[in-house]
Design a protein around this motif. Structure first.
Motif, PDB file in Angstrom:
ATOM      1  N   SER A  35     -26.753  34.537  -3.426  1.00 35.49           N
ATOM      2  CA  SER A  35     -27.334  33.315  -2.860  1.00 35.49           C
ATOM      3  C   SER A  35     -28.853  33.356  -2.959  1.00 35.49           C
ATOM      4  N   LEU A  36     -29.452  34.493  -2.608  1.00 33.32           N
ATOM      5  CA  LEU A  36     -30.901  34.614  -2.725  1.00 33.32           C
ATOM      6  C   LEU A  36     -31.336  34.465  -4.179  1.00 33.32           C
ATOM      7  N   ARG A  37     -30.579  35.030  -5.091  1.00 30.15           N
ATOM      8  CA  ARG A  37     -30.900  34.944  -6.516  1.00 30.15           C
ATOM      9  C   ARG A  37     -30.851  33.489  -6.993  1.00 30.15           C
ATOM     10  N   LEU A  38     -29.863  32.742  -6.519  1.00 31.85           N
ATOM     11  CA  LEU A  38     -29.770  31.323  -6.862  1.00 31.85           C
ATOM     12  C   LEU A  38     -30.984  30.559  -6.336  1.00 31.85           C
ATOM     13  N   LEU A  39     -31.333  30.800  -5.086  1.00 29.03           N
ATOM     14  CA  LEU A  39     -32.420  30.058  -4.456  1.00 29.03           C
ATOM     15  C   LEU A  39     -33.769  30.363  -5.081  1.00 29.03           C
ATOM     16  N   THR A  40     -33.949  31.569  -5.587  1.00 24.62           N
ATOM     17  CA  THR A  40     -35.271  31.997  -6.059  1.00 24.62           C
ATOM     18  C   THR A  40     -35.384  32.143  -7.560  1.00 24.62           C
ATOM     19  N   ARG A  41     -34.272  31.977  -8.292  1.00 27.24           N
ATOM     20  CA  ARG A  41     -34.338  32.224  -9.729  1.00 27.24           C
ATOM     21  C   ARG A  41     -33.420  31.299 -10.544  1.00 27.24           C
ATOM     22  N   LEU A  42     -32.165  31.147 -10.156  1.00 23.31           N
ATOM     23  CA  LEU A  42     -31.175  30.535 -11.039  1.00 23.31           C
ATOM     24  C   LEU A  42     -31.074  29.017 -10.925  1.00 23.31           C
ATOM     25  N   GLU A  43     -31.181  28.471  -9.723  1.00 24.58           N
ATOM     26  CA  GLU A  43     -31.011  27.026  -9.549  1.00 24.58           C
ATOM     27  C   GLU A  43     -32.254  26.304 -10.064  1.00 24.58           C
ATOM     28  N   PRO A  44     -32.131  25.465 -11.107  1.00 21.46           N
ATOM     29  CA  PRO A  44     -33.320  24.872 -11.731  1.00 21.46           C
ATOM     30  C   PRO A  44     -33.975  23.788 -10.875  1.00 21.46           C
ATOM     31  N   LYS A  45     -35.231  24.034 -10.517  1.00 19.06           N
ATOM     32  CA  LYS A  45     -36.028  23.044  -9.797  1.00 19.06           C
ATOM     33  C   LYS A  45     -37.505  23.191 -10.133  1.00 19.06           C
ATOM     34  N   ARG A  46     -38.028  24.433 -10.078  1.00 15.91           N
ATOM     35  CA  ARG A  46     -39.426  24.680 -10.361  1.00 15.91           C
ATOM     36  C   ARG A  46     -39.569  25.783 -11.416  1.00 15.91           C
ATOM     37  N   TRP A  82     -31.638  43.436   3.661  1.00 17.00           N
ATOM     38  CA  TRP A  82     -31.870  44.766   3.108  1.00 17.00           C
ATOM     39  C   TRP A  82     -31.211  44.855   1.728  1.00 17.00           C
ATOM     40  N   THR A  83     -31.649  45.814   0.930  1.00 23.18           N
ATOM     41  CA  THR A  83     -31.004  46.105  -0.343  1.00 23.18           C
ATOM     42  C   THR A  83     -29.763  46.954  -0.074  1.00 23.18           C
ATOM     43  N   ARG A  84     -28.958  47.161  -1.112  1.00 25.81           N
ATOM     44  CA  ARG A  84     -27.766  48.004  -0.941  1.00 25.81           C
ATOM     45  C   ARG A  84     -28.154  49.420  -0.501  1.00 25.81           C
ATOM     46  N   ALA A  85     -29.197  49.975  -1.073  1.00 23.61           N
ATOM     47  CA  ALA A  85     -29.604  51.340  -0.745  1.00 23.61           C
ATOM     48  C   ALA A  85     -30.157  51.451   0.665  1.00 23.61           C
ATOM     49  N   GLU A  86     -30.709  50.346   1.202  1.00 24.05           N
ATOM     50  CA  GLU A  86     -31.353  50.385   2.512  1.00 24.05           C
ATOM     51  C   GLU A  86     -30.450  49.907   3.636  1.00 24.05           C
ATOM     52  N   GLY A  87     -29.191  49.590   3.335  1.00 29.73           N
ATOM     53  CA  GLY A  87     -28.286  49.055   4.336  1.00 29.73           C
ATOM     54  C   GLY A  87     -27.911  50.058   5.411  1.00 29.73           C
ATOM     55  N   PRO A  88     -27.227  49.608   6.448  1.00 31.36           N
ATOM     56  CA  PRO A  88     -26.847  50.490   7.563  1.00 31.36           C
ATOM     57  C   PRO A  88     -26.018  51.688   7.119  1.00 31.36           C
ATOM     58  N   ASP A  89     -25.238  51.530   6.055  1.00 35.28           N
ATOM     59  CA  ASP A  89     -24.403  52.622   5.561  1.00 35.28           C
ATOM     60  C   ASP A  89     -24.990  53.288   4.322  1.00 35.28           C
ATOM     61  N   GLY A  90     -26.284  53.093   4.082  1.00 35.47           N
ATOM     62  CA  GLY A  90     -26.917  53.688   2.917  1.00 35.47           C
ATOM     63  C   GLY A  90     -26.437  53.030   1.634  1.00 35.47           C
ATOM     64  N   PHE A 129     -25.131  43.399   1.584  1.00 35.37           N
ATOM     65  CA  PHE A 129     -26.578  43.476   1.422  1.00 35.37           C
ATOM     66  C   PHE A 129     -27.079  42.133   0.922  1.00 35.37           C
ATOM     67  N   GLY A 130     -28.379  41.908   1.047  1.00 36.00           N
ATOM     68  CA  GLY A 130     -28.897  40.571   0.776  1.00 36.00           C
ATOM     69  C   GLY A 130     -29.782  40.413  -0.420  1.00 36.00           C
ATOM     70  N   VAL A 131     -30.006  41.508  -1.198  1.00 34.38           N
ATOM     71  CA  VAL A 131     -30.907  41.381  -2.345  1.00 34.38           C
ATOM     72  C   VAL A 131     -30.554  42.430  -3.387  1.00 34.38           C
ATOM     73  N   TYR A 132     -30.615  42.038  -4.654  1.00 37.58           N
ATOM     74  CA  TYR A 132     -30.488  42.979  -5.766  1.00 37.58           C
ATOM     75  C   TYR A 132     -31.850  43.615  -6.052  1.00 37.58           C
ATOM     76  N   GLU A 133     -31.811  44.745  -6.715  1.00 34.90           N
ATOM     77  CA  GLU A 133     -33.051  45.467  -7.010  1.00 34.90           C
ATOM     78  C   GLU A 133     -34.028  44.622  -7.815  1.00 34.90           C
ATOM     79  N   ASP A 134     -33.533  43.851  -8.789  1.00 31.81           N
ATOM     80  CA  ASP A 134     -34.466  43.103  -9.633  1.00 31.81           C
ATOM     81  C   ASP A 134     -34.992  41.837  -8.954  1.00 31.81           C
ATOM     82  N   ASP A 135     -34.520  41.530  -7.756  1.00 33.97           N
ATOM     83  CA  ASP A 135     -35.066  40.421  -6.982  1.00 33.97           C
ATOM     84  C   ASP A 135     -35.939  40.934  -5.832  1.00 33.97           C
ATOM     85  N   ALA A 136     -36.274  42.214  -5.873  1.00 30.17           N
ATOM     86  CA  ALA A 136     -37.048  42.835  -4.794  1.00 30.17           C
ATOM     87  C   ALA A 136     -38.423  42.188  -4.588  1.00 30.17           C
TER      88      ALA A 136
END
Length: 436
Positions: free
Chosen positions: A143-154, A182-190, A196-203
């Protein structure tokens, strides 16, 4: 003394009155407002509401697929789109009652499922396995990737060409839509964290939207969105299960059924509860005059069921509103100034409803056969697209594939295409590329 500053959209805004400073209204890429008079968050809401990603949710099943409902029953089960719209209504009103900007909360609710792939959580698991070599797949991160990269608007200049910055929402809107900050690596379970809410390349954009935020903490608007999501889907999944004839309310009084239901609920939705607490929660709901003690599909039964859904939503939201106000008092509650308080009793009642939908709708014998087939479709579709990429990819994803710098990025482009598909378009593309 109130301080008035120019908003990021050229609108003077009173920070004391709105509860949102200029940083909250800032966009990843600065841009002028084409129609003055709107707030930054009204613009955010409009962008999500008019997005193709939101429209595609109409083709993604929520719990009950349309073909599962008997043809003589004149009703339509919910899709991911109708769920998102209902979540937005619940979240908007609860947020407004607590002092949030209602457009901001509604934006987060509309956006929270945009990254949902075909075939629900079953498709999410299959796509996660396919995407293992590029960091996995998670619907919230998508969802974050769509909002900030994939959905065409700007678009912005990038080297010899241009690149998309998605809908270019405000910092507060992106933060409010981030259920797992958090990223997958930074989540509550490591590194093994399933959510998790973000991929590494959307950091980079994630770091920007979280500037000044306490690590790992949801903003207040995201907490409202999260509870609105729980309320909407737990109540409406129960309603759709009754509509489709998958649930007999009388079963909830039978002791063997209750025991199995509570054990499932503890395992899936309330690990800190015991079966006695859950029994009390279900009994509290069952004792209400408006509870759907029976359902035969008649107009009167339909009206009673609709009243029950309204009563449940009101019950869960009012409990959260009262408990939050009791802790924080009156006034505007925004961003990181407060925590949403949901009483344990209300959380367990909501968890029991989730358990009911899971046991009587999702775990039906025919559903497992359906899920196995869906996993095969997802796996074979991924393999076929990788073999035929980039030619087999749709133009936006073909561009991402061409611009990719390594195999991880190329795999992510293929994953992006699969995640964008509706249930029907995934089946159709599978038939075209795989089925002979």
């Amino acid at each position: 003394m109130a301080v008035t500053v120019p908003g990021m959209d050229g609108i003077a805004q009173d920070q004391t009155a709105t509860g949102y400073d200029i940083s909250a209204q800032e966009r990843w890429v600065s841009e002028p407002d084409k129609r003055p008079g709107r707030t930054a968050f009204q613009r955010d809401r409009a962008r999500v509401l008019h997005s193709a990603a939101l429209r595609r949710l109409a083709g993604k099943t929520q719990v009950v697929a349309p073909l599962e409902v008997a043809p003589e029953i004149n009703t339509s089960p919910r899709t991911r789109l109708t769920h998102s719209l209902e979540c937005a209504q619940v979240g908007r009103e609860l947020g407004a009652a607590l002092g949030c900007d209602p457009d901001l909360v509604e934006t987060a609710c509309l956006a929270h499922d945009l990254g949902h792939p075909p075939f629900g959580h079953n498709g999410e698991q299959a796509l996660n396995a396919f995407a293992a070599d590029c960091g996995g797949f998670e619907g919230n991160a998508q969802s974050l990737r769509l909002l900030t990269r994939l959905e065409p608007k700007r678009f912005v200049p990038d080297g010899d060409g241009e690149r998309s910055v998605g809908l270019n929402l405000t910092r507060a809107a992106l933060d409010a839509a981030t259920k797992y900050p958090w990223t997958r690596a930074e989540g509550p379970d490591g590194p093994r964290s399933p959510k998790f809410g973000v991929y590494e390349d959307d950091a980079p954009v994630f770091a920007w939207l979280r500037e000044g935020a306490p690590e790992g903490r949801q903003c207040f608007e995201a907490q409202v969105m999260d509870w609105a999501d729980d309320v909407a889907y737990s109540v409406h999944d129960l309603e759709d299960g009754l509509h489709a004839g998958h649930l007999d309310p009388g079963l909830l009084l039978a002791e063997p059924e209750r025991r199995d239901l509570f054990e499932l609920t503890v395992k899936r939705y309330a690990p800190d509860a015991d079966t006695e607490e859950l029994a009390q929660a279900l009994d509290r709901l069952h004792d209400q005059e408006w509870w759907p003690h029976s359902y035969d599909g008649s107009a009167v039964a339909e009206a009673r069921l609709k009243d029950a859904t309204s009563q449940l939503i009101g019950r869960f939201c009012l409990e959260a509103e009262r408990a939050t106000r009791a802790r924080h008092g009156p006034g505007r509650l925004t961003r990181y100034q407060a925590e949403l308080v949901v009483p344990r009793a209300a959380r367990l009642e909501c968890a029991v409803l989730k358990g009911v939908a899971n046991r009587y709708v999702m775990q039906r014998a025919d559903q497992e056969r359906r899920r196995r087939h869906q996993r095969v479709v997802m796996a074979e579709l991924g393999e076929a697209l990788m073999r035929r990429a980039p030619e087999a990819l749709a133009p936006p994803f073909r561009t991402l594939y061409h611009r990719a710098g390594d195999d991880r990025a190329r795999l992510r482009a293929v994953v992006d295409q699969i995640a964008s598909l509706t249930d029907a378009s995934a089946v159709a593309l599978h038939e075209r590329l795989v089925v002979r």
